[in-house]
Write a protein that holds these residues in place. Structure first.
Motif, PDB file in Angstrom:
ATOM      1  N   SER A   1       0.822  -1.216   0.000  1.00 27.05           N
ATOM      2  CA  SER A   1       0.000   0.000   0.000  1.00 27.05           C
ATOM      3  C   SER A   1       0.852   1.260   0.000  1.00 27.05           C
ATOM      4  O   SER A   1       0.435   2.309  -0.508  1.00 27.05           O
ATOM      5  CB  SER A   1      -0.932   0.011   1.220  1.00 27.05           C
ATOM      6  N   GLU A   2       2.053   1.174   0.554  1.00 24.86           N
ATOM      7  CA  GLU A   2       2.964   2.319   0.601  1.00 24.86           C
ATOM      8  C   GLU A   2       3.939   2.331  -0.571  1.00 24.86           C
ATOM      9  O   GLU A   2       4.887   3.121  -0.589  1.00 24.86           O
ATOM     10  CB  GLU A   2       3.736   2.289   1.927  1.00 24.86           C
ATOM     11  N   CYS A   3       3.712   1.439  -1.557  1.00 25.98           N
ATOM     12  CA  CYS A   3       4.559   1.331  -2.758  1.00 25.98           C
ATOM     13  C   CYS A   3       6.013   1.014  -2.416  1.00 25.98           C
ATOM     14  O   CYS A   3       6.939   1.403  -3.145  1.00 25.98           O
ATOM     15  CB  CYS A   3       4.476   2.610  -3.592  1.00 25.98           C
ATOM     16  N   LYS A   4       6.207   0.259  -1.340  1.00 26.56           N
ATOM     17  CA  LYS A   4       7.548  -0.186  -0.970  1.00 26.56           C
ATOM     18  C   LYS A   4       7.817  -1.605  -1.433  1.00 26.56           C
ATOM     19  O   LYS A   4       8.923  -2.130  -1.264  1.00 26.56           O
ATOM     20  CB  LYS A   4       7.719  -0.101   0.553  1.00 26.56           C
ATOM     21  N   LEU A   5       6.793  -2.224  -1.978  1.00 26.35           N
ATOM     22  CA  LEU A   5       6.877  -3.616  -2.406  1.00 26.35           C
ATOM     23  C   LEU A   5       5.867  -3.827  -3.526  1.00 26.35           C
ATOM     24  O   LEU A   5       4.785  -3.235  -3.504  1.00 26.35           O
ATOM     25  CB  LEU A   5       6.571  -4.519  -1.209  1.00 26.35           C
ATOM     26  N   PHE A   6       6.209  -4.672  -4.488  1.00 29.62           N
ATOM     27  CA  PHE A   6       5.256  -5.011  -5.552  1.00 29.62           C
ATOM     28  C   PHE A   6       4.954  -6.502  -5.488  1.00 29.62           C
ATOM     29  O   PHE A   6       5.856  -7.334  -5.351  1.00 29.62           O
ATOM     30  CB  PHE A   6       5.800  -4.665  -6.935  1.00 29.62           C
TER      31      PHE A   6
END
Length: 297
Positions: A149-154
């Protein structure tokens, strides 16, 4: 408080169903992560294997100690599960302990079980160990959702699907915590039905979203299931108990047929989608589980 027999039986049946569901969640996470997330992949695989070890430990105890209703419901394993595991493992390269499925296919019902004090003590300890691991699994899933959700992982899993598997994990933890007191969760009828009707509706949403756009008929059918389950959830408090149970049962029978056909189509490579065959069998087993609960209600 549950009697010794009911405590043992309910513990065994709940653990066999949910441990498989939970370890498959971890499998889907593991195979949906990108190569850059190697450490998280390894953690998912480690947790998955821990749950598989627990299943292998409890299966000999469950034989002849669980009900014929659970075995015949095909909520633990279906005739498609082993093949779905084999194909999905080959396609992804991720491991699945298929010995578990082979042993589950041989499970017998509760004709000669000795619900002894020793077995009760063992199950108390087993439930406690499962509870500890499942708290770790929940934290892991929540971490995946937070970082995504925080765009730290895909990850190639919808955020809503991650929320979905977190809700199921919390339900399992609720059951395990109640079993510490040798009780089962007590819910209102609407709480029970709405949880599972919501789960079934989300299954249809995920199927719709993972089907190829060319699969128009399958997508339309999935959209209809989503709408009908949403109606049931909204109408629960206003509807007569018997009508609500009957409508939920009838709709879930229909989605079971849909999921059965979809699972067979995925195994035979007749459906264009990004749905792994094991996911088809996974949601089919959850429908089977819900149908048994509805019969008990």
């Amino acid at each position: 408080m549950l009697s010794r027999e009911k405590f043992i039986k309910f513990s065994l049946e709940s653990n066999l169903f949910y441990l498989r569901i939970m370890k498959e969640h971890l499998f889907f996470i593991e195979t949906s992560l990108t190569p850059v997330e190697e450490d998280i992949q390894k953690m998912s695989d480690l947790l998955k294997k821990s749950l598989e070890e627990l299943m292998l430990e409890i299966l000999p105890l469950a034989n002849e100690c669980i009900s014929k209703e659970v075995i015949s419901s095909c909520e633990l394993v279906t005739k498609y599960t082993l093949e779905a595991e084999r194909i999905t493992s080959n396609l992804t390269g991720a491991s699945i302990n298929m010995e578990i499925t082979e042993k589950e296919l041989e499970l017998l019902c509760d004709n000669d079980c000795d619900y002894s004090e020793w077995l009760e003590t063992y199950i108390v300890n087993f439930n406690s160990r499962v509870l500890n691991i499942m708290e770790e699994v929940l934290s892991f899933k929540e971490r995946i959702l937070k970082e995504f959700s925080e765009c730290k992982l895909f990850i190639r899993v919808y955020p809503k699907m991650l929320e979905h598997i977190i809700h199921e994990t919390k339900l399992y933890l609720k059951i395990l915590n109640c079993l510490k007191e040798k009780e089962i969760p007590v819910n209102t009828l609407c709480e029970e039905l709405n949880f599972w009707n919501h789960i079934m509706g989300e299954h249809a949403q995920f199927i719709d979203g993972m089907l190829d756009p060319s699969e128009e008929e399958l997508k339309k059918a999935a959209e209809k299931f989503v709408l009908n389950y949403e109606i049931l959830v909204k109408e629960c408090l206003r509807m007569h108990k018997k009508d609500m149970v009957n409508k939920s049962f009838k709709l879930t029978e229909y989605i079971k047929e849909y999921k059965t056909a979809a699972t067979k189509g995925l195994l035979d490579c007749e459906i264009k989608s990004i749905i792994p065959p094991l996911l088809g069998d996974h949601v089919l087993r959850e429908a089977n589980h819900y149908l048994r609960l509805l019969k008990e209600i």
